[in-house]
Design a protein around this motif. Sequence first.
Motif, PDB file in Angstrom:
ATOM      1  N   LYS A   3       7.164  -3.773  -4.037  1.00 37.22           N
ATOM      2  CA  LYS A   3       8.089  -3.078  -3.399  1.00 37.22           C
ATOM      3  C   LYS A   3       7.889  -2.852  -4.769  1.00 37.22           C
ATOM      4  O   LYS A   3       8.340  -2.402  -5.942  1.00 37.22           O
ATOM      5  N   ALA A   4       8.126  -1.084  -4.372  1.00 36.77           N
ATOM      6  CA  ALA A   4       8.561   0.547  -5.509  1.00 36.77           C
ATOM      7  C   ALA A   4       9.364   0.959  -4.832  1.00 36.77           C
ATOM      8  O   ALA A   4       9.572   1.416  -3.797  1.00 36.77           O
ATOM      9  N   SER A   5      10.358   1.719  -5.678  1.00 37.07           N
ATOM     10  CA  SER A   5      10.813   2.760  -4.988  1.00 37.07           C
ATOM     11  C   SER A   5      10.701   3.670  -3.991  1.00 37.07           C
ATOM     12  O   SER A   5       9.592   4.349  -4.175  1.00 37.07           O
ATOM     13  N   LEU A  16       1.270   4.157  -3.312  1.00 40.12           N
ATOM     14  CA  LEU A  16       0.855   4.483  -4.350  1.00 40.12           C
ATOM     15  C   LEU A  16       1.644   2.626  -6.126  1.00 40.12           C
ATOM     16  O   LEU A  16       0.974   2.468  -6.602  1.00 40.12           O
ATOM     17  N   ALA A  17       2.538   3.402  -5.995  1.00 39.31           N
ATOM     18  CA  ALA A  17       3.002   2.106  -7.338  1.00 39.31           C
ATOM     19  C   ALA A  17       3.328   1.040  -6.993  1.00 39.31           C
ATOM     20  O   ALA A  17       2.993   0.280  -7.248  1.00 39.31           O
ATOM     21  N   ALA A  18       3.876   0.724  -5.279  1.00 37.45           N
ATOM     22  CA  ALA A  18       3.333  -0.433  -5.374  1.00 37.45           C
ATOM     23  C   ALA A  18       2.417  -1.514  -5.007  1.00 37.45           C
ATOM     24  O   ALA A  18       2.202  -2.251  -5.674  1.00 37.45           O
ATOM     25  N   LEU A  19       1.250  -0.610  -4.767  1.00 36.19           N
ATOM     26  CA  LEU A  19       0.531  -0.645  -5.162  1.00 36.19           C
ATOM     27  C   LEU A  19      -0.835  -1.463  -5.951  1.00 36.19           C
ATOM     28  O   LEU A  19      -1.045  -2.713  -5.970  1.00 36.19           O
ATOM     29  N   THR A  20      -0.500  -0.888  -7.104  1.00 36.30           N
ATOM     30  CA  THR A  20      -0.983  -0.858  -8.454  1.00 36.30           C
ATOM     31  C   THR A  20       0.044  -1.928  -9.254  1.00 36.30           C
ATOM     32  O   THR A  20      -0.527  -2.475  -9.799  1.00 36.30           O
ATOM     33  N   GLY A  27      -4.929  -8.423 -11.883  1.00 40.61           N
ATOM     34  CA  GLY A  27      -6.114  -8.476 -12.571  1.00 40.61           C
ATOM     35  C   GLY A  27      -7.149  -7.641 -12.623  1.00 40.61           C
ATOM     36  O   GLY A  27      -8.313  -6.715 -13.337  1.00 40.61           O
ATOM     37  N   LEU A  28      -6.396  -5.902 -11.813  1.00 40.15           N
ATOM     38  CA  LEU A  28      -7.610  -5.726 -11.048  1.00 40.15           C
ATOM     39  C   LEU A  28      -7.235  -4.268 -11.400  1.00 40.15           C
ATOM     40  O   LEU A  28      -6.392  -3.255 -11.181  1.00 40.15           O
ATOM     41  N   SER A  29      -7.936  -3.311 -10.871  1.00 40.13           N
ATOM     42  CA  SER A  29      -7.279  -1.782 -10.852  1.00 40.13           C
ATOM     43  C   SER A  29      -7.608  -1.738  -9.815  1.00 40.13           C
ATOM     44  O   SER A  29      -8.110  -2.043  -8.474  1.00 40.13           O
ATOM     45  N   LEU A  30      -6.593  -0.678  -9.435  1.00 42.36           N
ATOM     46  CA  LEU A  30      -6.224  -0.223  -8.033  1.00 42.36           C
ATOM     47  C   LEU A  30      -7.251   0.630  -6.828  1.00 42.36           C
ATOM     48  O   LEU A  30      -7.554  -0.129  -5.952  1.00 42.36           O
ATOM     49  N   LYS A  31      -8.212   0.951  -7.315  1.00 42.75           N
ATOM     50  CA  LYS A  31      -9.017   1.459  -6.596  1.00 42.75           C
ATOM     51  C   LYS A  31      -9.740  -0.255  -6.152  1.00 42.75           C
ATOM     52  O   LYS A  31     -10.706  -0.311  -5.079  1.00 42.75           O
ATOM     53  N   GLU A  38      -9.165  -4.996   3.660  1.00 49.70           N
ATOM     54  CA  GLU A  38      -9.628  -4.969   4.999  1.00 49.70           C
ATOM     55  C   GLU A  38      -8.750  -3.945   5.699  1.00 49.70           C
ATOM     56  O   GLU A  38      -9.452  -3.017   6.527  1.00 49.70           O
ATOM     57  N   THR A  39      -7.620  -4.698   5.894  1.00 48.37           N
ATOM     58  CA  THR A  39      -6.625  -3.533   6.523  1.00 48.37           C
ATOM     59  C   THR A  39      -5.503  -3.891   5.524  1.00 48.37           C
ATOM     60  O   THR A  39      -5.334  -4.049   4.450  1.00 48.37           O
ATOM     61  N   PHE A  40      -4.482  -2.563   5.536  1.00 44.41           N
ATOM     62  CA  PHE A  40      -3.375  -2.272   4.885  1.00 44.41           C
ATOM     63  C   PHE A  40      -2.573  -1.652   5.617  1.00 44.41           C
ATOM     64  O   PHE A  40      -2.271  -0.902   6.398  1.00 44.41           O
ATOM     65  N   ILE A  41      -2.037  -2.802   5.895  1.00 47.72           N
ATOM     66  CA  ILE A  41      -0.404  -2.462   5.943  1.00 47.72           C
ATOM     67  C   ILE A  41       0.632  -1.908   5.508  1.00 47.72           C
ATOM     68  O   ILE A  41       1.675  -2.524   4.560  1.00 47.72           O
ATOM     69  N   HIS A  42       1.768  -0.736   5.766  1.00 53.14           N
ATOM     70  CA  HIS A  42       2.566  -0.556   4.619  1.00 53.14           C
ATOM     71  C   HIS A  42       4.000  -0.042   5.066  1.00 53.14           C
ATOM     72  O   HIS A  42       4.262   0.081   6.539  1.00 53.14           O
ATOM     73  N   GLY A  43       5.400  -0.490   4.824  1.00 52.72           N
ATOM     74  CA  GLY A  43       6.461   0.321   5.050  1.00 52.72           C
ATOM     75  C   GLY A  43       7.133   0.590   3.798  1.00 52.72           C
ATOM     76  O   GLY A  43       7.076   1.032   2.888  1.00 52.72           O
TER      77      GLY A  43
END
Length: 99
Positions: A3-5, A16-20, A27-31, A38-43
């Motif tokens: 979670k991010a604000s 993007l902050a939550a994904l980062t 231990g990965l870059s965001l990219k 394969e699937t991206f779900i967010h709220g």
Amino acid sequence: MYKASTVPSDPVAGVLAALTLAAVDRGLSLKDMLALGETFIHGTTHAINAIITGRTAKTALIVTQGHRDILVFREGGRIEPFNNTGRLPQALCAARAHL
């Protein structure tokens, strides 16, 4: 789960902050992390924050005569929307009858 604000001026920034956070935790870059998915779900809480703080756009609800009950059925995110013994949330639109 991460979670991010919420950023009202730029909802994508919060996502993007939550994904980062998730990427760094792995231990990965965001990219690189996004490339593995394969699937991206967010709220976001963008809309509910606006309702809670009263910072919504002026709103009107126009219904056909005889359908005023639509204002009564406002679920408002209640856990039990059909339990009529609970307290109803404040209406988003004032009920005014104009004939």
